[in-house]
Design a protein around this motif. Structure first.
Motif, PDB file in Angstrom:
ATOM      1  N   SER A  13      -3.517   1.595  -4.729  1.00 31.46           N
ATOM      2  CA  SER A  13      -3.628   2.919  -4.111  1.00 31.46           C
ATOM      3  C   SER A  13      -2.646   3.051  -2.945  1.00 31.46           C
ATOM      4  CB  SER A  13      -5.057   3.198  -3.649  1.00 31.46           C
ATOM      5  OG  SER A  13      -5.419   2.377  -2.566  1.00 31.46           O
ATOM      6  N   ARG A  14      -2.425   1.978  -2.196  1.00 26.68           N
ATOM      7  CA  ARG A  14      -1.440   2.027  -1.103  1.00 26.68           C
ATOM      8  C   ARG A  14      -0.025   2.193  -1.652  1.00 26.68           C
ATOM      9  NH1 ARG A  14      -5.046  -1.824   0.980  1.00 26.68           N
ATOM     10  NH2 ARG A  14      -3.731  -3.558   0.309  1.00 26.68           N
ATOM     11  N   LYS A  40       0.401   5.843  -2.574  1.00 24.85           N
ATOM     12  CA  LYS A  40       0.632   6.659  -1.382  1.00 24.85           C
ATOM     13  C   LYS A  40       2.058   6.465  -0.872  1.00 24.85           C
ATOM     14  CE  LYS A  40      -4.142   6.589   0.183  1.00 24.85           C
ATOM     15  NZ  LYS A  40      -5.080   6.049   1.161  1.00 24.85           N
ATOM     16  N   GLU A  64     -12.657   7.132  -0.610  1.00 22.87           N
ATOM     17  CA  GLU A  64     -11.240   6.846  -0.796  1.00 22.87           C
ATOM     18  C   GLU A  64     -11.069   5.353  -1.012  1.00 22.87           C
ATOM     19  OE1 GLU A  64      -7.136   7.221   1.722  1.00 22.87           O
ATOM     20  OE2 GLU A  64      -8.606   8.842   1.885  1.00 22.87           O
ATOM     21  N   TYR A  65     -10.497   5.014  -2.146  1.00 26.05           N
ATOM     22  CA  TYR A  65     -10.316   3.613  -2.486  1.00 26.05           C
ATOM     23  C   TYR A  65      -9.077   3.075  -1.779  1.00 26.05           C
ATOM     24  CZ  TYR A  65     -13.821   4.591  -5.972  1.00 26.05           C
ATOM     25  OH  TYR A  65     -14.986   4.958  -6.590  1.00 26.05           O
ATOM     26  N   ASP A  66      -9.203   1.885  -1.252  1.00 29.69           N
ATOM     27  CA  ASP A  66      -8.085   1.250  -0.561  1.00 29.69           C
ATOM     28  C   ASP A  66      -7.805  -0.086  -1.245  1.00 29.69           C
ATOM     29  OD1 ASP A  66      -6.101   0.800   1.298  1.00 29.69           O
ATOM     30  OD2 ASP A  66      -7.461  -0.168   2.713  1.00 29.69           O
ATOM     31  N   SER A  67      -6.744  -0.080  -2.006  1.00 28.20           N
ATOM     32  CA  SER A  67      -6.337  -1.284  -2.721  1.00 28.20           C
ATOM     33  C   SER A  67      -4.820  -1.349  -2.688  1.00 28.20           C
ATOM     34  CB  SER A  67      -6.826  -1.226  -4.172  1.00 28.20           C
ATOM     35  OG  SER A  67      -6.122  -0.207  -4.872  1.00 28.20           O
ATOM     36  N   ALA A  80      -0.402   3.695   7.761  1.00 33.04           N
ATOM     37  CA  ALA A  80      -1.419   2.929   8.501  1.00 33.04           C
ATOM     38  C   ALA A  80      -1.393   3.220   9.999  1.00 33.04           C
ATOM     39  CB  ALA A  80      -1.279   1.438   8.232  1.00 33.04           C
ATOM     40  N   ALA A 108      -1.500   8.453   7.551  1.00 31.79           N
ATOM     41  CA  ALA A 108      -2.500   7.598   6.909  1.00 31.79           C
ATOM     42  C   ALA A 108      -1.831   6.585   5.987  1.00 31.79           C
ATOM     43  CB  ALA A 108      -3.509   8.449   6.139  1.00 31.79           C
ATOM     44  N   GLY A 109      -0.834   7.040   5.234  1.00 34.25           N
ATOM     45  CA  GLY A 109      -0.124   6.150   4.316  1.00 34.25           C
ATOM     46  C   GLY A 109       0.698   5.085   5.017  1.00 34.25           C
TER      47      GLY A 109
END
Length: 115
Positions: free
Chosen positions: A19-20, A23, A13-16, A67, A64-65
């Motif tokens: 991507s945030r 979401k 899962e890419y976290d950038s 945090a 998750a979105g």
């Protein structure tokens, strides 16, 4: 070690920032739908639009979105187990609540059987 334990069953899962943002847009859309559905139900009394909302799927993704640390969120298995325990407790309480009424019906039948 973690990859060995996963035995090939893992998701990248890419976290950038992009991507945030994606979401966050999905979460906002879900809550707009919730708001619209709530208003529709209040106006019409028709609860059918709520049938489309899958809270069990949405809640972990929303957490998750937003945090929320995963250690603060129960797993789906834990939630299902808790719901099962609550349903069993409610069923037992219904039986306890119904016992006086059942007793009042059975007692005359038992007295009639003795006569």
């Amino acid at each position: 070690d973690i990859l060995k334990q996963a035995a090939g069953e893992f998701v990248v899962e890419y976290d950038s920032p992009l991507s945030r943002a994606q979401k966050a847009e999905g979460i906002s859309g879900f809550f707009r739908l919730v708001d619209w559905s709530r208003d529709y139900v209040q106006i019409t009394g028709d609860k059918r639009p709520l049938d489309f909302l899958d809270w069990d799927a949405a809640m972990p993704e929303i957490a998750a979105g937003q945090a929320v640390p995963t250690r603060w969120i129960k797993t789906l298995d834990a939630v299902l187990q808790m719901r099962q325990q609550q349903a069993q407790a409610a069923q037992q309480q219904q039986m306890v609540d119904a016992a006086p009424a059942i007793s009042s019906l059975v007692k005359p039948m038992m007295q009639g059987a003795r006569a």
